[in-house]
Structures are given as structure tokens and as C-alpha cells.
Design a protein around this motif. Structure first.
Motif, short mmCIF file in Angstrom:
data_model
loop_
_atom_site.label_atom_id
_atom_site.label_comp_id
_atom_site.label_asym_id
_atom_site.label_seq_id
_atom_site.Cartn_x
_atom_site.Cartn_y
_atom_site.Cartn_z
N LEU A 179 0.84 -1.20 0.00
CA LEU A 179 0.00 0.00 0.00
C LEU A 179 0.88 1.25 0.00
O LEU A 179 1.81 1.37 0.80
N PHE A 180 0.52 2.18 -0.91
CA PHE A 180 1.25 3.44 -1.01
C PHE A 180 0.28 4.60 -0.83
O PHE A 180 -0.81 4.60 -1.42
N TYR A 181 0.69 5.58 -0.02
CA TYR A 181 -0.06 6.83 0.08
C TYR A 181 0.67 7.87 -0.77
O TYR A 181 1.90 8.04 -0.63
N VAL A 182 -0.08 8.53 -1.64
CA VAL A 182 0.55 9.44 -2.60
C VAL A 182 -0.09 10.82 -2.52
O VAL A 182 -1.22 10.99 -2.03
N THR A 183 0.63 11.80 -3.02
CA THR A 183 0.13 13.17 -3.08
C THR A 183 -0.73 13.36 -4.33
O THR A 183 -0.64 12.56 -5.26
N PRO A 184 -1.55 14.41 -4.39
CA PRO A 184 -2.36 14.65 -5.58
C PRO A 184 -1.55 14.73 -6.88
O PRO A 184 -1.97 14.14 -7.89
N PRO A 185 -0.39 15.42 -6.94
CA PRO A 185 0.38 15.43 -8.19
C PRO A 185 0.85 14.03 -8.61
O PRO A 185 0.87 13.71 -9.79
N VAL A 186 1.20 13.21 -7.64
CA VAL A 186 1.62 11.84 -7.96
C VAL A 186 0.45 11.04 -8.49
O VAL A 186 0.57 10.31 -9.48
N PHE A 187 -0.70 11.17 -7.84
CA PHE A 187 -1.88 10.43 -8.30
C PHE A 187 -2.27 10.86 -9.72
O PHE A 187 -2.61 10.02 -10.56
N GLU A 188 -2.21 12.15 -9.98
CA GLU A 188 -2.54 12.65 -11.31
C GLU A 188 -1.60 12.07 -12.35
O GLU A 188 -2.01 11.80 -13.48
N LYS A 189 -0.35 11.88 -12.00
CA LYS A 189 0.63 11.30 -12.92
C LYS A 189 0.25 9.87 -13.30
O LYS A 189 0.40 9.44 -14.45
N MET A 190 -0.30 9.12 -12.36
CA MET A 190 -0.59 7.71 -12.59
C MET A 190 -1.96 7.47 -13.21
O MET A 190 -2.15 6.52 -13.98
N ALA A 191 -2.94 8.30 -12.86
CA ALA A 191 -4.32 8.03 -13.23
C ALA A 191 -4.53 8.22 -14.73
O ALA A 191 -4.00 9.15 -15.34
N TYR A 192 -5.31 7.32 -15.31
CA TYR A 192 -5.64 7.41 -16.73
C TYR A 192 -6.61 8.55 -16.99
O TYR A 192 -6.56 9.23 -18.00
N ARG A 193 -7.55 8.72 -16.10
CA ARG A 193 -8.62 9.69 -16.30
C ARG A 193 -8.88 10.44 -15.00
O ARG A 193 -8.50 9.98 -13.92
N GLY A 194 -9.55 11.57 -15.13
CA GLY A 194 -9.94 12.30 -13.93
C GLY A 194 -11.10 11.62 -13.22
O GLY A 194 -11.71 10.68 -13.73
N GLY A 195 -11.39 12.10 -12.03
CA GLY A 195 -12.53 11.57 -11.28
C GLY A 195 -12.33 10.18 -10.76
O GLY A 195 -13.30 9.42 -10.61
N SER A 196 -11.08 9.81 -10.47
CA SER A 196 -10.82 8.46 -10.00
C SER A 196 -10.97 8.31 -8.49
O SER A 196 -10.78 7.23 -7.96
N GLY A 197 -11.25 9.40 -7.80
CA GLY A 197 -11.56 9.31 -6.38
C GLY A 197 -10.40 8.96 -5.49
O GLY A 197 -10.60 8.52 -4.35
#
Length: 284
Positions: free
Chosen positions: A82-100
């Protein structure tokens, strides 16, 4: 085990981004799941992710919070990293917005044709060469709603075929990827297996004389759908026990694949008196 990640250049983040490439996915046999509903269905069906990424700032609402707690519980057993990430990191990984704020890396589900189980009258959908991941995802949503037993994605010689593990398929399915078995298999093997199971092959083609509503779909049946651009290959047309068409009164020569599949699938449900449905669910 839990780890904090704050840099978009972290090796774990780069590895998730590389899963956007099909070759990498197939080599590692891993794919990405994102979104509250999708992650929730994955966990509800017993999926233990290889890795889970949570962005606390983006997690909101009871469903997302419940999924986050579930992932923390799994991580505590050592089954998931399990990894806890910051919003910029999550945005880098996510394919699309609204991934919660929820993203999983999972191993490919590995159902096989011979492992499939059925009710008294098997109900299968075959999707050959879907051009867009969103179309295959929408077909899975319909299959889930209508009580389809399995979706087969065949491959042909010289073609990689549709990728059922594309993250956009999972996202477009709203998680039905986890509720309907999806089996990728060479076309000749799929046809031979359908024959052994006594499942009639119903091929859809504009060249058919019979309308789809005229075919008897009450017995064991595999509804076979082709791509919008090319239709079905000769492999499936030659194997068909029945060929049917959808009436087209306009000047456009094809329907969207997911729309056409929904028509055929719900004709099966209608003819079976709605007994094939696994249960009513929310529409939309």
C-alpha cells in the motif's frame, strides 16, 4: 506494508505509468484499476491487488472511504503493498480524472474456457475485434445486467485482437470486468469449445436474411458480434449455426457495437422470459 510517495519520478509511479502500454501489461500480466466503483467491485469480488495507491486528499464519500479501509486491512495481512501518494503523484498515474483517489495494480484474471460454469442454458457473448476499449467495456456492462455467463474475446492469426485488460475497458465497464468472466482465446479454440458444449453460434451480419428477432435464442447460445468497421471475419461466419441481422432503415450502415450487442442480448432475455437475468439492478 505502507509507504509514502511524494515524487512523480518515483520508480513505482513510473512502473504504473508504463502499464499504459499493452506490451508491458501482457509481459507482466498486470493492469490498472482506478475509480471508486471499479475498485469497490474488484474488492467485493475478492481481488487482492499487487499494489494499491491511495491519495487521502482525493478520497471522499462513504464508498471511497470504505474501499480505502478495506485496502488498509489487506495491506496489514501482507497480501498487498500500500502506497499513500500526493495529488500530483496520483494525477501522474491516473488514466482519467474523477478516480476518487483510488488506484490498484492487479494481476490479470485468468479464467479459461474449460473453467467456465453455466446455468441450464449457457448464455455467451463473443466480441471480435472491438475497435475501442470503451465499446468492450460497455458490452461488459450490458452482459452483467442481462445475466450473460461469459464474454469471449477471440484472437485471429496475425492479430493481437482486442485487449480486454486495457484499463479503459475496466473503467468503461464500471467494474463489470470483475463480475462477468472475460476469456481471451484463439478463435479456432473458442469455436471448438462452443461445439463441445453444444452452444449454438449466432453470428450477426448485415448480409443475413433472418432478423435477429426471428431466431430461436432460448437454448444454449453464443451471440457473436463483429467490429463496426469490418463486421465478422469469415472464421466466425463459416462456423455460425445461424446468421441474423439487425434491421437498418437509415443511410448509416452500422450501429455502435455496444448498442447492437445490447439489442441481441436483450432479445435473448426477452425470449427466455427474463429468466436469464441474475437479478434487477440500477439502470443508467
Amino acid at each position: 506494508m505502507t509507504t509514502q510517495i511524494t515524487s512523480p519520478t518515483n520508480p513505482h509511479v513510473k512502473a504504473v505509468v508504463r502499464l499504459g502500454d499493452r506490451r508491458t501489461r501482457d509481459e507482466l500480466r498486470r493492469t490498472v484499476v482506478e475509480g471508486v466503483r471499479e475498485v469497490g467491485l474488484a474488492l467485493a469480488t475478492g481481488v487482492a491487488p499487487v499494489e494499491a495507491y491511495l491519495c487521502p486528499e482525493l478520497i471522499a464519500g462513504p464508498e471511497a472511504e470504505r474501499a480505502a479501509r478495506h485496502l488498509a486491512d489487506i495491506a496489514a495481512t501482507g497480501m498487498t503493498e500500500l502506497f499513500y501518494v500526493t495529488p500530483p503523484v496520483f494525477e501522474k498515474m491516473a488514466y482519467r480524472g474523477g478516480s476518487g483517489g483510488l488506484l490498484l495494480v492487479i494481476a490479470y484474471p485468468n479464467p479459461s474456457l474449460d473453467a467456465l460454469t453455466f446455468r441450464a442454458a449457457p448464455f455467451v457473448v463473443v466480441v471480435e475485434e472491438a475497435e475501442k476499449p470503451g465499446n468492450l467495456g460497455a458490452v461488459l456492462r450490458t452482459a452483467d445486467a442481462a445475466g450473460v455467463d461469459a464474454v469471449i474475446v477471440p484472437t485471429l492469426p496475425g492479430s493481437a485482437g482486442t485487449d480486454p485488460h486495457n484499463p479503459n475497458v475496466i473503467r468503461a465497464s464500471l467494474g463489470a470486468y470483475f463480475t462477468v468472466p472475460v476469456v481471451a482465446a484463439p478463435a479456432d479454440q473458442a469455436i471448438a469449445w462452443l461445439r463441445r458444449q453444444g452452444i449454438a453460434i449466432v453470428a450477426t451480419t448485415p448480409a443475413a436474411e433472418a432478423l435477429y428477432t426471428a431466431a430461436d435464442l432460448t437454448g444454449p447460445v453464443a451471440v457473436v458480434m463483429g467490429s463496426e468497421a469490418w463486421g465478422l471475419s469469415e472464421t466466425w461466419l463459416s462456423a455460425a449455426d445461424v446468421r441474423v441481422r439487425i434491421p437498418m432503415a437509415g443511410r448509416v450502415d452500422s450501429l455502435n457495437l455496444s448498442a447492437a450487442t445490447a439489442l441481441l442480448v436483450y432479445e435473448v432475455v426477452r425470449q427466455r422470459g427474463a429468466q436469464g437475468s441474475r437479478g434487477a439492478g440500477e439502470q443508467g
